[in-house]
Design a protein around this motif. Structure first.
Motif, short mmCIF file in Angstrom:
data_model
loop_
_atom_site.label_atom_id
_atom_site.label_comp_id
_atom_site.label_asym_id
_atom_site.label_seq_id
_atom_site.Cartn_x
_atom_site.Cartn_y
_atom_site.Cartn_z
N GLY A 85 0.80 -1.22 0.00
CA GLY A 85 0.00 0.00 0.00
C GLY A 85 0.83 1.27 0.00
O GLY A 85 0.36 2.32 0.43
N ARG A 86 2.05 1.19 -0.51
CA ARG A 86 2.96 2.33 -0.45
C ARG A 86 3.08 3.07 -1.78
O ARG A 86 3.06 2.46 -2.84
CB ARG A 86 4.36 1.86 -0.03
CG ARG A 86 4.42 1.29 1.36
CD ARG A 86 5.84 0.79 1.65
NE ARG A 86 6.00 0.38 3.02
CZ ARG A 86 5.98 -0.88 3.42
NH1 ARG A 86 5.79 -1.86 2.55
NH2 ARG A 86 6.13 -1.17 4.69
N THR A 87 3.26 4.38 -1.68
CA THR A 87 3.66 5.19 -2.84
C THR A 87 5.17 4.98 -3.01
O THR A 87 5.83 4.39 -2.14
CB THR A 87 3.40 6.69 -2.58
OG1 THR A 87 4.26 7.12 -1.50
CG2 THR A 87 1.94 6.96 -2.26
N ILE A 88 5.72 5.48 -4.11
CA ILE A 88 7.17 5.35 -4.31
C ILE A 88 7.92 6.09 -3.21
O ILE A 88 8.93 5.61 -2.69
CB ILE A 88 7.57 5.84 -5.71
CG1 ILE A 88 6.97 4.90 -6.77
CG2 ILE A 88 9.09 5.91 -5.86
CD1 ILE A 88 7.32 3.43 -6.60
N ARG A 126 13.82 7.02 -5.69
CA ARG A 126 13.29 8.37 -5.83
C ARG A 126 13.37 8.84 -7.28
O ARG A 126 12.43 9.46 -7.79
CB ARG A 126 14.03 9.32 -4.90
CG ARG A 126 13.69 9.06 -3.44
CD ARG A 126 14.40 10.01 -2.50
NE ARG A 126 13.97 9.76 -1.14
CZ ARG A 126 14.77 9.78 -0.09
NH1 ARG A 126 16.05 10.06 -0.22
NH2 ARG A 126 14.28 9.55 1.12
N LEU A 127 14.47 8.56 -7.95
CA LEU A 127 14.60 8.94 -9.37
C LEU A 127 13.58 8.20 -10.23
O LEU A 127 12.98 8.77 -11.14
CB LEU A 127 16.02 8.63 -9.87
CG LEU A 127 17.11 9.58 -9.43
CD1 LEU A 127 18.48 9.02 -9.82
CD2 LEU A 127 16.90 10.96 -10.04
N TRP A 128 13.41 6.93 -9.97
CA TRP A 128 12.43 6.12 -10.70
C TRP A 128 11.04 6.68 -10.50
O TRP A 128 10.26 6.81 -11.44
CB TRP A 128 12.54 4.67 -10.23
CG TRP A 128 11.61 3.71 -10.89
CD1 TRP A 128 11.51 3.44 -12.22
CD2 TRP A 128 10.65 2.87 -10.24
NE1 TRP A 128 10.55 2.47 -12.44
CE2 TRP A 128 10.02 2.11 -11.24
CE3 TRP A 128 10.29 2.68 -8.92
CZ2 TRP A 128 9.02 1.18 -10.96
CZ3 TRP A 128 9.31 1.74 -8.63
CH2 TRP A 128 8.68 1.01 -9.63
N GLY A 129 10.72 7.07 -9.28
CA GLY A 129 9.42 7.67 -8.99
C GLY A 129 9.24 8.99 -9.72
O GLY A 129 8.18 9.25 -10.31
N ALA A 130 10.27 9.82 -9.72
CA ALA A 130 10.20 11.12 -10.40
C ALA A 130 10.05 10.94 -11.90
O ALA A 130 9.47 11.80 -12.58
CB ALA A 130 11.46 11.93 -10.08
#
Length: 138
Positions: A85-88, A126-130
Motif C-alpha cells: 500500500g505504499r507510494t514510491i 526516488r529517481l524512478w518515482g520522479a
C-alpha cells in the motif's frame, strides 16, 4: 532461499521451512530454533539472525523475487495493491528507515552485503518515482 558466495547457486532453505503469516516460522518451527541472534551468537556466527528492536522474521512472501523477471518486480513495486500500500516516496522511506532491511547492507562478519549501497538504492527509487515509474513493458 539461501544465496551468497558461501552457498553457491541460490537454493531453497535446506530445512524446507515454510513460514506462514507471522513470517517467524512459528506455524512450523520457530526460526530461533536453529538460528541464533547476533545478541546471543555475535555477528560472526554463521546463519545468525540480525538483532534488531523488531523481531527478526522472513521477508513477506511478496518479496520472494528469486526467479522473477525485472518486469514482474517493476510492476509489483509500482502497484500499491502488491507493495504494502505504499507510494514510491513511502517505499523509499521504508528502505531508508527499516532496520531489518538495513542489515542487508551491514550484515557483519564475513557475510556479503547487498550490491551497491543503501543510499544509492534509495536515490534510485526516488529517481524512478520522479520519472513516472517506467517499466520495460510500458
Amino acid at each position: 532461499m539461501w544465496s551468497g558466495p558461501s552457498y553457491g547457486d541460490p537454493r531453497p532453505h535446506g530445512m524446507m521451512i515454510r513460514a506462514g503469516e507471522s513470517r517467524i516460522g512459528a506455524e512450523t518451527i520457530p526460526c530461533r530454533t536453529c538460528h541464533v541472534t547476533n545478541e546471543t551468537g555475535g555477528q560472526d556466527t554463521p546463519h545468525a539472525a540480525p538483532q534488531v528492536a523488531d523481531a527478526w522474521r522472513l521477508a513477506p512472501v511478496e518479496a520472494d523475487w528469486f526467479g522473477r523477471s525485472s518486469d514482474f518486480i517493476c510492476a509489483q513495486l509500482r502497484d500499491p495493491g502488491r507493495n504494502g500500500g505504499r507510494t514510491i516516496a513511502e517505499l523509499a522511506a521504508h528502505l531508508d528507515h527499516d532496520v531489518i532491511l538495513h542489515w542487508a547492507w551491514e550484515p557483519g562478519g564475513t557475510r556479503e552485503s547487498a550490491p551497491y549501497d543503501l543510499e544509492s538504492h534509495i536515490a534510485d527509487l526516488r529517481l524512478w518515482g520522479a520519472a513516472g515509474q517506467p517499466c520495460a513493458f510500458d
